[in-house]
Scaffold this motif. Structure first.
Motif, PDB file in Angstrom:
ATOM      1  N   ASN A 107       0.823  -1.211   0.000  1.00 28.76           N
ATOM      2  CA  ASN A 107       0.000   0.000   0.000  1.00 28.76           C
ATOM      3  C   ASN A 107       0.857   1.260   0.000  1.00 28.76           C
ATOM      4  OD1 ASN A 107      -2.283  -1.584   0.065  1.00 28.76           O
ATOM      5  ND2 ASN A 107      -2.666  -1.298   2.253  1.00 28.76           N
ATOM      6  N   SER A 118      -4.107  -4.176  -9.306  1.00 28.22           N
ATOM      7  CA  SER A 118      -3.632  -3.393  -8.161  1.00 28.22           C
ATOM      8  C   SER A 118      -2.584  -2.345  -8.542  1.00 28.22           C
ATOM      9  CB  SER A 118      -3.051  -4.331  -7.098  1.00 28.22           C
ATOM     10  OG  SER A 118      -1.955  -5.064  -7.609  1.00 28.22           O
ATOM     11  N   ASN A 158     -11.825   8.237  -5.016  1.00 26.89           N
ATOM     12  CA  ASN A 158     -12.817   7.178  -5.206  1.00 26.89           C
ATOM     13  C   ASN A 158     -13.835   7.147  -4.059  1.00 26.89           C
ATOM     14  OD1 ASN A 158     -13.826   5.163  -6.972  1.00 26.89           O
ATOM     15  ND2 ASN A 158     -13.076   3.564  -5.602  1.00 26.89           N
ATOM     16  N   HIS A 177      -5.384   2.254   2.546  1.00 27.81           N
ATOM     17  CA  HIS A 177      -5.491   2.258   1.090  1.00 27.81           C
ATOM     18  C   HIS A 177      -6.280   1.040   0.609  1.00 27.81           C
ATOM     19  CE1 HIS A 177      -4.530   2.590  -3.128  1.00 27.81           C
ATOM     20  NE2 HIS A 177      -4.020   1.364  -3.112  1.00 27.81           N
ATOM     21  N   ASN A 178      -7.212   1.273  -0.278  1.00 31.10           N
ATOM     22  CA  ASN A 178      -8.053   0.244  -0.893  1.00 31.10           C
ATOM     23  C   ASN A 178      -9.053  -0.380   0.077  1.00 31.10           C
ATOM     24  OD1 ASN A 178      -8.572  -0.861  -3.484  1.00 31.10           O
ATOM     25  ND2 ASN A 178      -7.717  -2.816  -2.837  1.00 31.10           N
ATOM     26  N   GLU A 179      -9.225   0.232   1.265  1.00 22.75           N
ATOM     27  CA  GLU A 179     -10.259  -0.238   2.185  1.00 22.75           C
ATOM     28  C   GLU A 179     -11.615   0.333   1.763  1.00 22.75           C
ATOM     29  OE1 GLU A 179      -9.954  -2.422   4.942  1.00 22.75           O
ATOM     30  OE2 GLU A 179      -8.095  -2.769   3.800  1.00 22.75           O
ATOM     31  N   GLU A 180     -12.670  -0.344   2.151  1.00 23.03           N
ATOM     32  CA  GLU A 180     -14.017   0.038   1.723  1.00 23.03           C
ATOM     33  C   GLU A 180     -14.642   1.065   2.665  1.00 23.03           C
ATOM     34  OE1 GLU A 180     -18.238  -2.204   1.465  1.00 23.03           O
ATOM     35  OE2 GLU A 180     -16.636  -3.114   0.252  1.00 23.03           O
ATOM     36  N   ARG A 219     -17.300   1.718  -1.402  1.00 21.33           N
ATOM     37  CA  ARG A 219     -16.239   1.952  -2.395  1.00 21.33           C
ATOM     38  C   ARG A 219     -14.868   1.752  -1.768  1.00 21.33           C
ATOM     39  NH1 ARG A 219     -17.533   7.067  -6.407  1.00 21.33           N
ATOM     40  NH2 ARG A 219     -19.438   6.216  -7.348  1.00 21.33           N
ATOM     41  N   ASN A 220     -13.960   1.201  -2.568  1.00 20.79           N
ATOM     42  CA  ASN A 220     -12.582   1.036  -2.120  1.00 20.79           C
ATOM     43  C   ASN A 220     -11.819   2.331  -2.369  1.00 20.79           C
ATOM     44  OD1 ASN A 220     -13.370  -1.963  -3.332  1.00 20.79           O
ATOM     45  ND2 ASN A 220     -12.239  -2.020  -1.406  1.00 20.79           N
ATOM     46  N   GLN A 235      -8.908   5.156  -2.532  1.00 17.06           N
ATOM     47  CA  GLN A 235      -7.512   5.191  -2.984  1.00 17.06           C
ATOM     48  C   GLN A 235      -6.797   6.317  -2.233  1.00 17.06           C
ATOM     49  OE1 GLN A 235      -6.522   2.737  -5.529  1.00 17.06           O
ATOM     50  NE2 GLN A 235      -8.484   2.087  -4.646  1.00 17.06           N
TER      51      GLN A 235
END
Length: 333
Positions: free
Chosen positions: A157, A236, A258, A315-318, A322-323, A325
């Motif tokens: 990440n 990724s 995002n 990072h990339n967690e919901e 939404r994930n 950024q």
């Protein structure tokens, strides 16, 4: 220059697993030539010593050349200058002589004075000092020393901010990680901009490594099982034609993208990131960047260390389906 034709190797290992046997070392080194004898001389955590006798000097040299890829922190391999295999106990082909190590101590001490070391190459898989020495440029793989309690995914990440990553290997037992990028320019950027970074319980030192270091270490997974492995993918990768990602050094201000419209506000950002140390809301630590159908925010952390930990964990967690950024930015708040 060696004054003898070596057939015996002395292996020094630091804190290896407790269940190693002579048969293990025979299997490990037999890929480089026939192994005639293996003796484990000492099984202490700080001074684990093994003598291996190969059938001929070519096999011994090939085995040492391979093990030198892990020299210093991982395994230290030296030629053992002794005309006869150290005479302890019976002369079986493979024998564990740990129970007889007291009888061997004087002979071993005398023999250690005869060890001959060959000059090492300019590429070190593991750092030998805290001083930054650029050993060889244009390498895709870097070694991070000082890693402690960090997962490969967390490193991905953070370090995917600087370029697309092929793979990451973390050796928890030895407190280091290897990161292989897809391009040399990515690893070069990390080498120049990430020395001494602090995050979680780490203070990292960055050096270049050999291109096949990760693959070689994966082959020793039976020896060092405390590994964490992560492989990158097209999905990724941050640097792609559809993403206007640019290389920026680590920053205290983070760019969050995002987001859903309902999430892109100062109150939500404060609620999510306050556990990591966002400065107080009334100091304008959050800036909303909503435009048309894109919803983004900037947040300012209390320190660079906390900013790195946010990227590593979030990072990339919901969030609201939404994930998100998270990336570094040169923007100011």
């Amino acid at each position: 220059m060696l004054s003898f034709e070596p057939t015996q190797l002395l292996l020094n290992l630091l804190a290896p697993p407790a269940n190693l046997t002579p048969e293990y070392f025979q299997e490990l080194l037999s890929q480089y030539g026939p192994v005639t004898k293996v003796r484990i001389l000492n099984k202490s955590i700080k001074d684990y010593q093994v003598i291996v006798e190969m059938a001929n000097s070519d096999a011994a040299k090939a085995a040492k050349q391979a093990l030198d890829q892990f020299s210093s922190t991982f395994i230290r391999c030296s030629f053992y200058e002794e005309k006869k295999f150290v005479n302890i106990g019976s002369m079986e082909t493979i024998e564990d002589t740990n129970s007889l190590k007291n009888r061997a101590s004087e002979s071993l001490t005398e023999s250690l004075n005869k060890i001959v070391y060959e000059p090492q190459t300019n590429i070190h898989l593991f750092p030998q000092s805290q001083k930054v020495i650029p050993v060889k440029q244009n390498q895709k793989t870097i070694c991070l020393s000082g890693i402690s309690g960090v997962e490969a995914k967390q490193l991905y990440n953070i370090f995917s901010n600087f370029g697309n990553i092929d793979k990451i290997l973390v050796i928890n037992l030895k407190n280091f990680a290897l990161i292989k990028y897809l391009k040399e320019e990515y690893s070069s950027f990390v080498f120049q901009n990430c020395q001494g970074l602090k995050f979680f319980d780490c203070v990292i030192d960055v050096k270049y490594s050999t291109e096949d270091a990760i693959d070689k270490l994966l082959l020793l997974d039976t020896l060092y099982q405390e590994q964490d492995y992560f492989v990158g993918s097209d999905e990724s990768d941050r640097f792609n034609p559809n993403n206007k990602m640019v290389q920026l050094p680590p920053s205290q201000v983070l760019h969050i993208s995002n987001l859903k419209k309902c999430s892109s506000n100062a109150e939500t950002m404060w609620d999510i990131f306050s556990d990591f140390g966002v400065v107080e809301l009334n100091s304008k630590a959050v800036k909303v960047l909503n435009a048309q159908f894109k919803f983004m925010c900037l947040i300012k952390m209390e320190s660079l260390k906390q900013a790195l930990e946010v990227v590593g964990n979030m990072h990339n967690e919901e969030i609201d389906g939404r994930n998100i950024q998270i990336s570094f930015t040169k923007a100011k708040i």
